[in-house]
Write a protein that holds these residues in place. Sequence first.
Motif, PDB file in Angstrom:
ATOM      1  N   GLY A 397     -21.145  -1.288   7.970  1.00 54.74           N
ATOM      2  CA  GLY A 397     -21.359  -2.641   6.679  1.00 54.74           C
ATOM      3  C   GLY A 397     -19.259  -2.735   7.360  1.00 54.74           C
ATOM      4  N   GLU A 398     -19.074  -2.426   7.886  1.00 55.44           N
ATOM      5  CA  GLU A 398     -17.387  -2.797   8.537  1.00 55.44           C
ATOM      6  C   GLU A 398     -17.364  -3.559  10.041  1.00 55.44           C
ATOM      7  OE1 GLU A 398     -15.109   0.959   7.302  1.00 55.44           O
ATOM      8  OE2 GLU A 398     -16.177   0.657   5.415  1.00 55.44           O
ATOM      9  N   ALA A 399     -16.070  -3.604  10.198  1.00 52.52           N
ATOM     10  CA  ALA A 399     -15.765  -4.281  11.426  1.00 52.52           C
ATOM     11  C   ALA A 399     -14.731  -3.048  12.542  1.00 52.52           C
ATOM     12  CB  ALA A 399     -15.721  -5.581  11.475  1.00 52.52           C
ATOM     13  N   ALA A 400     -14.305  -2.337  11.494  1.00 50.64           N
ATOM     14  CA  ALA A 400     -12.995  -1.894  12.494  1.00 50.64           C
ATOM     15  C   ALA A 400     -12.517  -0.529  11.692  1.00 50.64           C
ATOM     16  CB  ALA A 400     -11.598  -2.580  12.712  1.00 50.64           C
ATOM     17  N   ILE A 401     -12.145   0.843  12.582  1.00 44.59           N
ATOM     18  CA  ILE A 401     -11.960   1.993  12.132  1.00 44.59           C
ATOM     19  C   ILE A 401     -10.775   1.847  13.002  1.00 44.59           C
ATOM     20  CG2 ILE A 401     -13.562   3.026  13.766  1.00 44.59           C
ATOM     21  CD1 ILE A 401     -13.310   5.167  11.387  1.00 44.59           C
ATOM     22  N   LEU A 402      -9.497   2.535  12.481  1.00 44.39           N
ATOM     23  CA  LEU A 402      -8.055   2.698  12.919  1.00 44.39           C
ATOM     24  C   LEU A 402      -8.412   3.974  13.020  1.00 44.39           C
ATOM     25  CD1 LEU A 402      -5.032   2.535  14.050  1.00 44.39           C
ATOM     26  CD2 LEU A 402      -4.177   2.330  11.452  1.00 44.39           C
ATOM     27  N   ALA A 403      -7.984   5.250  13.911  1.00 45.82           N
ATOM     28  CA  ALA A 403      -7.985   6.763  14.567  1.00 45.82           C
ATOM     29  C   ALA A 403      -6.697   6.926  14.368  1.00 45.82           C
ATOM     30  CB  ALA A 403      -8.323   7.336  15.018  1.00 45.82           C
ATOM     31  N   VAL A 404      -5.665   7.946  13.556  1.00 44.75           N
ATOM     32  CA  VAL A 404      -4.361   8.339  14.029  1.00 44.75           C
ATOM     33  C   VAL A 404      -4.405   9.772  14.578  1.00 44.75           C
ATOM     34  CG1 VAL A 404      -2.182   8.916  12.591  1.00 44.75           C
ATOM     35  CG2 VAL A 404      -3.542   6.733  11.764  1.00 44.75           C
ATOM     36  N   GLY A 405      -3.351   9.952  15.526  1.00 45.58           N
ATOM     37  CA  GLY A 405      -3.437  11.089  16.022  1.00 45.58           C
ATOM     38  C   GLY A 405      -2.821  12.203  15.805  1.00 45.58           C
ATOM     39  N   ALA A 406      -2.029  13.202  16.594  1.00 43.10           N
ATOM     40  CA  ALA A 406      -1.085  13.835  15.907  1.00 43.10           C
ATOM     41  C   ALA A 406       0.321  13.684  15.644  1.00 43.10           C
ATOM     42  CB  ALA A 406      -1.057  15.208  16.305  1.00 43.10           C
ATOM     43  N   PHE A 430     -13.842  -1.657  17.105  1.00 43.65           N
ATOM     44  CA  PHE A 430     -14.168  -2.425  16.631  1.00 43.65           C
ATOM     45  C   PHE A 430     -15.260  -2.752  16.957  1.00 43.65           C
ATOM     46  CE2 PHE A 430     -10.901  -3.736  19.657  1.00 43.65           C
ATOM     47  CZ  PHE A 430     -11.440  -4.658  20.397  1.00 43.65           C
ATOM     48  N   ASP A 431     -16.149  -3.823  16.129  1.00 46.88           N
ATOM     49  CA  ASP A 431     -17.897  -4.285  16.184  1.00 46.88           C
ATOM     50  C   ASP A 431     -17.172  -5.375  17.225  1.00 46.88           C
ATOM     51  OD1 ASP A 431     -20.683  -5.101  16.348  1.00 46.88           O
ATOM     52  OD2 ASP A 431     -20.421  -5.217  14.627  1.00 46.88           O
ATOM     53  N   HIS A 432     -17.880  -5.707  18.565  1.00 43.37           N
ATOM     54  CA  HIS A 432     -17.579  -6.757  19.620  1.00 43.37           C
ATOM     55  C   HIS A 432     -18.113  -7.658  18.940  1.00 43.37           C
ATOM     56  CE1 HIS A 432     -15.096  -7.929  22.286  1.00 43.37           C
ATOM     57  NE2 HIS A 432     -15.638  -7.508  23.496  1.00 43.37           N
ATOM     58  N   ARG A 433     -19.442  -7.670  18.245  1.00 45.65           N
ATOM     59  CA  ARG A 433     -19.875  -8.986  18.138  1.00 45.65           C
ATOM     60  C   ARG A 433     -19.186 -10.349  17.041  1.00 45.65           C
ATOM     61  NH1 ARG A 433     -24.895  -5.967  14.444  1.00 45.65           N
ATOM     62  NH2 ARG A 433     -23.549  -5.102  13.701  1.00 45.65           N
ATOM     63  N   LEU A 434     -18.466  -9.127  16.132  1.00 44.66           N
ATOM     64  CA  LEU A 434     -17.244 -10.086  15.570  1.00 44.66           C
ATOM     65  C   LEU A 434     -15.974  -9.997  15.620  1.00 44.66           C
ATOM     66  CD1 LEU A 434     -17.402  -8.589  11.525  1.00 44.66           C
ATOM     67  CD2 LEU A 434     -18.501  -7.393  13.816  1.00 44.66           C
ATOM     68  N   VAL A 435     -15.797  -9.264  16.571  1.00 51.65           N
ATOM     69  CA  VAL A 435     -14.051  -8.810  16.743  1.00 51.65           C
ATOM     70  C   VAL A 435     -14.364  -8.719  18.258  1.00 51.65           C
ATOM     71  CG1 VAL A 435     -11.858  -7.443  17.001  1.00 51.65           C
ATOM     72  CG2 VAL A 435     -13.782  -7.592  14.872  1.00 51.65           C
ATOM     73  N   ASP A 436     -12.680  -9.980  18.728  1.00 54.80           N
ATOM     74  CA  ASP A 436     -13.444 -10.701  20.274  1.00 54.80           C
ATOM     75  C   ASP A 436     -11.879  -8.824  20.962  1.00 54.80           C
ATOM     76  OD1 ASP A 436     -11.260 -11.700  19.644  1.00 54.80           O
ATOM     77  OD2 ASP A 436     -12.143 -13.194  20.283  1.00 54.80           O
ATOM     78  N   GLY A 437     -11.914  -8.787  22.002  1.00 59.33           N
ATOM     79  CA  GLY A 437     -10.484  -7.990  22.205  1.00 59.33           C
ATOM     80  C   GLY A 437      -9.422  -8.963  22.402  1.00 59.33           C
ATOM     81  N   GLU A 438      -9.294  -9.852  22.292  1.00 61.52           N
ATOM     82  CA  GLU A 438      -8.141 -10.472  21.777  1.00 61.52           C
ATOM     83  C   GLU A 438      -7.698 -10.301  20.426  1.00 61.52           C
ATOM     84  OE1 GLU A 438      -5.777 -15.210  21.367  1.00 61.52           O
ATOM     85  OE2 GLU A 438      -7.660 -15.287  21.395  1.00 61.52           O
ATOM     86  N   LEU A 439      -8.420 -10.642  19.316  1.00 58.05           N
ATOM     87  CA  LEU A 439      -8.226  -9.943  17.860  1.00 58.05           C
ATOM     88  C   LEU A 439      -8.348  -8.492  17.185  1.00 58.05           C
ATOM     89  CD1 LEU A 439      -7.592 -10.654  14.564  1.00 58.05           C
ATOM     90  CD2 LEU A 439     -10.403 -10.770  14.807  1.00 58.05           C
ATOM     91  N   GLY A 440      -8.405  -7.816  18.578  1.00 60.98           N
ATOM     92  CA  GLY A 440      -8.345  -6.382  18.113  1.00 60.98           C
ATOM     93  C   GLY A 440      -6.664  -5.924  18.060  1.00 60.98           C
TER      94      GLY A 440
END
Length: 461
Positions: A397-406, A430-440
Amino acid sequence: MTTMTEASVREFKMPDVGEGLTEAEILKWYVQPGDTVTDGQVVCEVETAKAAVELPIPYDGVVHALHFPEGTTVDVGQSIIAVDVSGGAAAAEAAAEPAPESAPEKKPEGRKPVLVGYGVAESSTKRRPRKGPTVPVQEAAVQVVQAVQSELNGHGPAVVKERPLAKPPVRKLAKDLGVDLSTVVPSGPDGIITREDVHAAVAPPKAPEPATAAPAPAPAAPVAAYDGARETRIPVKGVRKATAAAMVGSAFTAPHVTEFVTVDVTRTMKLVEELRQDKDMQGLRVNPLLLIAKALLVAIKRNPDINASWDEANQEIVVKHYVNLGIAAATPRGLIVPNIKDAHDKTLPQLAASLGELVATARDGRTSPAAMQGGTVTITNVGVFGVDTGTPIINPGEAAILAVGAIKLQPWVHKGKVKPRQVTTLALSFDHRLVDGELGSKVLADVAAVLEQPKRLITWA
């Protein structure tokens, strides 16, 4: 002896403690038959596909019967506990008697307050047939009646058939496979039926040996038995089952793209230390995750199209003008993602307070289903486990998720010289159906820029 009227028994049904949930497992009973209960008293704890929830009883009385043992999965709408609301000596005496199989409830006049998600108006409710295991006391009573009737009809002496001994998971397995436990030969201690006994009951019978003198075929190699001392089997249910289904659905529905960036967060770490000494932040949870969350909110404000969802039915992209910020949390019952409602409107102290409450509630296993609904974007902090980064799967149900490393001290070129700096790696799926490479890329770059130069929290906010 005073008898109890049907109208004095109230049946408390398993409520829908979240949107669309159909069942819940009874984890623990806090009351027993004969105990007095009051309106609002917690009588049991149940686990749904989203969280563990304590259920309060909505009326006063004496517990008449518990319809299901601990460990049983019960459908929403099924009665789980009967309470005699008449009071007095009759209620105490009736506590040991079996409740009717389908005792009609007295319909109150007008609309009375009910638990959130528990039922609708009495006039439009119909009792669903019970699908789960019957009450042991009721089952014994039925068997006694049947045995006595058999003797009266001249079919021999009354014999009461004992209830087969089996744990709730084994009973559920037998139900799923269509096996009558009374026909299964037990192999467990004290005559308990095991999972292997149930599987053996549905195994195809051995073919009879041919009448000819033809040599018998060589026996098949024996199947290795389950060794409980060397293996542990964990039933996949509740939160773990829901998480597995959601992740599979997301991974094979949304085309994932993941981008990475390594960033110098030395200034952010210094700001964290300064905020910990700030009087306005005293008593609040101040850590790098707080500033990373704020940085993501700033990046979303600059790139609002990332805060969206895909509507498959209408073939539309739904852009959200609010941010419910999800924080992935590992708990003993599995991974959950509660979210901070309207995080975009919160000041830094308010965000810190909400983040601290979210984490504490998740660790205690008290996160409500409502807290895990309606998320728009998520952060998962794998760095707390010493991991550099990962390729996270988007929360459904979302378009993106951010992972934070050590965050680690590493050699880094700073102002033309190699110096030890605090460095981390971020990964944005990110979901490439609604987020293209530029936006991500813009969103990830903005998060990195804020963490590298925290003053942008002021200039970009």
